[in-house]
Design an enzyme around this catalytic site. Structure first.
Site, mmCIF file in Angstrom:
data_model
loop_
_atom_site.group_PDB
_atom_site.id
_atom_site.type_symbol
_atom_site.label_atom_id
_atom_site.label_comp_id
_atom_site.label_asym_id
_atom_site.label_seq_id
_atom_site.Cartn_x
_atom_site.Cartn_y
_atom_site.Cartn_z
ATOM 1 N N GLN A 86 0.899 -1.349 0.008
ATOM 2 C CA GLN A 86 -0.114 0.003 0.179
ATOM 3 C C GLN A 86 0.763 1.123 0.111
ATOM 4 O O GLN A 86 0.370 2.367 -0.151
ATOM 5 C CB GLN A 86 -0.961 -0.029 1.196
ATOM 6 C CG GLN A 86 -2.074 -0.972 1.643
ATOM 7 C CD GLN A 86 -2.799 -1.153 2.593
ATOM 8 O OE1 GLN A 86 -3.484 0.000 2.799
ATOM 9 N NE2 GLN A 86 -2.567 -2.120 3.626
ATOM 10 N N HIS A 104 -1.529 1.699 -4.369
ATOM 11 C CA HIS A 104 -1.746 2.965 -4.434
ATOM 12 C C HIS A 104 -0.820 3.924 -4.960
ATOM 13 O O HIS A 104 -0.977 5.170 -4.753
ATOM 14 C CB HIS A 104 -1.925 3.502 -2.673
ATOM 15 C CG HIS A 104 -3.050 2.671 -1.930
ATOM 16 N ND1 HIS A 104 -3.081 2.414 -0.608
ATOM 17 C CD2 HIS A 104 -4.124 1.946 -2.257
ATOM 18 C CE1 HIS A 104 -4.312 1.753 -0.363
ATOM 19 N NE2 HIS A 104 -4.450 1.549 -1.224
ATOM 20 N N THR A 171 0.526 -2.899 8.486
ATOM 21 C CA THR A 171 -0.556 -2.239 8.023
ATOM 22 C C THR A 171 -1.803 -2.468 9.264
ATOM 23 O O THR A 171 -1.866 -3.460 9.855
ATOM 24 C CB THR A 171 -1.077 -2.712 6.742
ATOM 25 O OG1 THR A 171 -2.341 -2.198 6.481
ATOM 26 C CG2 THR A 171 -1.043 -4.346 6.399
HETATM 27 P P1 NAD Z 1 -1.528 2.571 8.879
HETATM 28 O O1 NAD Z 1 -0.865 3.854 9.312
HETATM 29 O O2 NAD Z 1 -2.923 2.466 8.691
HETATM 30 O O3 NAD Z 1 -1.150 1.505 9.946
HETATM 31 C C1 NAD Z 1 0.324 1.350 10.059
HETATM 32 C C2 NAD Z 1 0.572 -0.022 10.725
HETATM 33 O O4 NAD Z 1 1.869 -0.039 11.119
HETATM 34 C C3 NAD Z 1 -0.065 0.412 12.222
HETATM 35 O O5 NAD Z 1 -1.117 -1.141 12.244
HETATM 36 C C4 NAD Z 1 1.155 0.096 13.270
HETATM 37 O O6 NAD Z 1 0.761 -0.857 14.399
HETATM 38 C C5 NAD Z 1 2.004 -0.706 12.331
HETATM 39 N N1 NAD Z 1 3.501 -0.242 12.817
HETATM 40 C C6 NAD Z 1 3.909 0.951 13.235
HETATM 41 N N2 NAD Z 1 5.139 0.854 13.307
HETATM 42 C C7 NAD Z 1 5.724 -0.476 12.830
HETATM 43 C C8 NAD Z 1 6.810 -1.030 12.714
HETATM 44 N N3 NAD Z 1 8.023 -0.470 13.425
HETATM 45 N N4 NAD Z 1 6.807 -2.333 12.200
HETATM 46 C C9 NAD Z 1 5.820 -2.961 11.986
HETATM 47 N N5 NAD Z 1 4.510 -2.159 11.854
HETATM 48 C C10 NAD Z 1 4.406 -1.017 12.543
HETATM 49 O O7 NAD Z 1 -1.047 2.329 7.559
HETATM 50 P P2 NAD Z 1 -1.605 1.439 6.418
HETATM 51 O O8 NAD Z 1 -2.429 0.288 6.718
HETATM 52 O O9 NAD Z 1 -0.452 1.289 5.418
HETATM 53 O O10 NAD Z 1 -2.666 2.495 5.735
HETATM 54 C C11 NAD Z 1 -2.690 2.599 4.441
HETATM 55 C C12 NAD Z 1 -2.520 3.864 3.544
HETATM 56 O O11 NAD Z 1 -1.525 4.701 4.244
HETATM 57 C C13 NAD Z 1 -1.900 3.674 2.399
HETATM 58 O O12 NAD Z 1 -2.908 4.325 1.664
HETATM 59 C C14 NAD Z 1 -0.691 4.058 1.991
HETATM 60 O O13 NAD Z 1 -0.740 4.703 0.856
HETATM 61 C C15 NAD Z 1 -0.680 5.249 3.091
HETATM 62 N N6 NAD Z 1 0.638 5.810 3.706
HETATM 63 C C16 NAD Z 1 1.797 5.069 2.825
HETATM 64 C C17 NAD Z 1 3.108 5.456 3.423
HETATM 65 C C18 NAD Z 1 4.416 5.089 2.834
HETATM 66 O O14 NAD Z 1 4.403 5.066 1.735
HETATM 67 N N7 NAD Z 1 5.477 4.768 3.368
HETATM 68 C C19 NAD Z 1 3.250 6.322 4.456
HETATM 69 C C20 NAD Z 1 2.119 6.818 5.267
HETATM 70 C C21 NAD Z 1 0.845 6.332 4.632
#
Ligand code: NAD
Length: 230
Positions: A86, A104, A171
């Site tokens: 994602q 995405h 996620t």
């Molecule tokens: P989310 O923010 O909803 O969830 C993040 C998850 O990661 C949580 O469950 C949390 O407990 C977990 N987490 C936090 N730190 C962690 C670690 N060190 N190791 C493992 N897990 C950890 O994110 P999502 O579910 O990916 O939400 C989806 C949306 O966020 C997508 O649409 C995506 O495009 C967008 N997004 C992407 C990025 C990126 O490209 N890096 C950054 C922010 C948001």
């Protein structure tokens, strides 16, 4: 060769310095999602949206893959590996993984606003209001915003239907349709979830669930070494 399908979200990139979506201190405490990541935001104030993604691109240019991204590459020695992410960042690519589907979109790409098939790699450069594709249409980030269809979802579903093993990393499994993908895997497929938040694997109705309550940089290398040595 067994097929491993890996579903990744913002959490896998958290330890590389990219804010997650919903954790405390995450991106959406600083920005109103409706103002920057919704199709209506683009219609209302495209310059604000371009600015937001220009900042994300500049930030992501500095980021490096962490131990979790790097460990996943090693799985390709023994398994047919498909990553479905994602994330819009390019850390799986920087790590060296081969098969990556970005549900995405990608931060380093822009596309024509009138023809979604005209996609250009701009690396980490900014895109401004008035920047156009060769056909003369305004360029926009090649990101799937809230309120838009996810064009790659059908392909992602087909991939999950053929999985022998599923790994879900970082996620919250809240954003649909991505969150539904695991349910397309055959019923008794082993599903490994790596997430420090114990609630992230709750009530998912997964028959063969293995929850690893760890940060990605710790849990993923451990899981990879277990799978390689089995
Ligand atoms: P989310 O923010 O909803 O969830 C993040 C998850 O990661 C949580 O469950 C949390 O407990 C977990 N987490 C936090 N730190 C962690 C670690 N060190 N190791 C493992 N897990 C950890 O994110 P999502 O579910 O990916 O939400 C989806 C949306 O966020 C997508 O649409 C995506 O495009 C967008 N997004 C992407 C990025 C990126 O490209 N890096 C950054 C922010 C948001």
């Amino acid at each position: 060769m067994k097929k491993i399908v890996i579903l990744t979200g913002a959490g896998i990139s958290a330890e590389s310095g990219i804010s997650t979506f919903r954790d405390s201190g995450g991106l959406w405490e600083k920005y109103d999602l409706k103002e920057v990541a919704h199709i209506d935001a683009w219609d209302k104030n495209p310059e604000k949206v371009l600015n937001f993604y220009n900042q994300r691109r500049t930030q992501m240019a500095q980021c490096l893959p962490n131990a979790a991204h790097l460990a996943l590459v090693a799985l390709e020695k023994k398994f047919d590996v498909q990553i479905i992410t994602q994330n819009i960042d390019d850390l799986h690519e920087k790590a060296g993984s081969t098969n990556i589907l970005h549900l995405h979109g990608k931060i380093c790409e822009v596309r024509s606003t009138t023809n979604p098939n005209l996609i250009y790699n701009i690396e980490y450069n900014p895109v401004k209001w008035g920047d156009t594709c060769p056909e003369g249409s305004q360029l926009r980030p090649n990101i799937v915003w809230f309120g838009e269809e996810v064009p790659a979802i059908e392909l992602a579903i087909k991939i999950c239907q053929t999985a022998d093993i599923i790994i879900i990393i970082g996620t919250s499994m809240i954003v649909y349709p991505a969150a539904s993908l695991v349910h397309f895997a055959p019923t008794h497929t082993p599903v490994y979830v790596v997430n420090p938040d114990p609630n992230s694997a709750n009530s998912r109705e997964i028959a063969n669930l293995h929850f690893i309550q760890q940060k990605a940089s710790v849990g993923v290398p451990e899981l990879v070494s277990k799978l390689l040595n089995e």
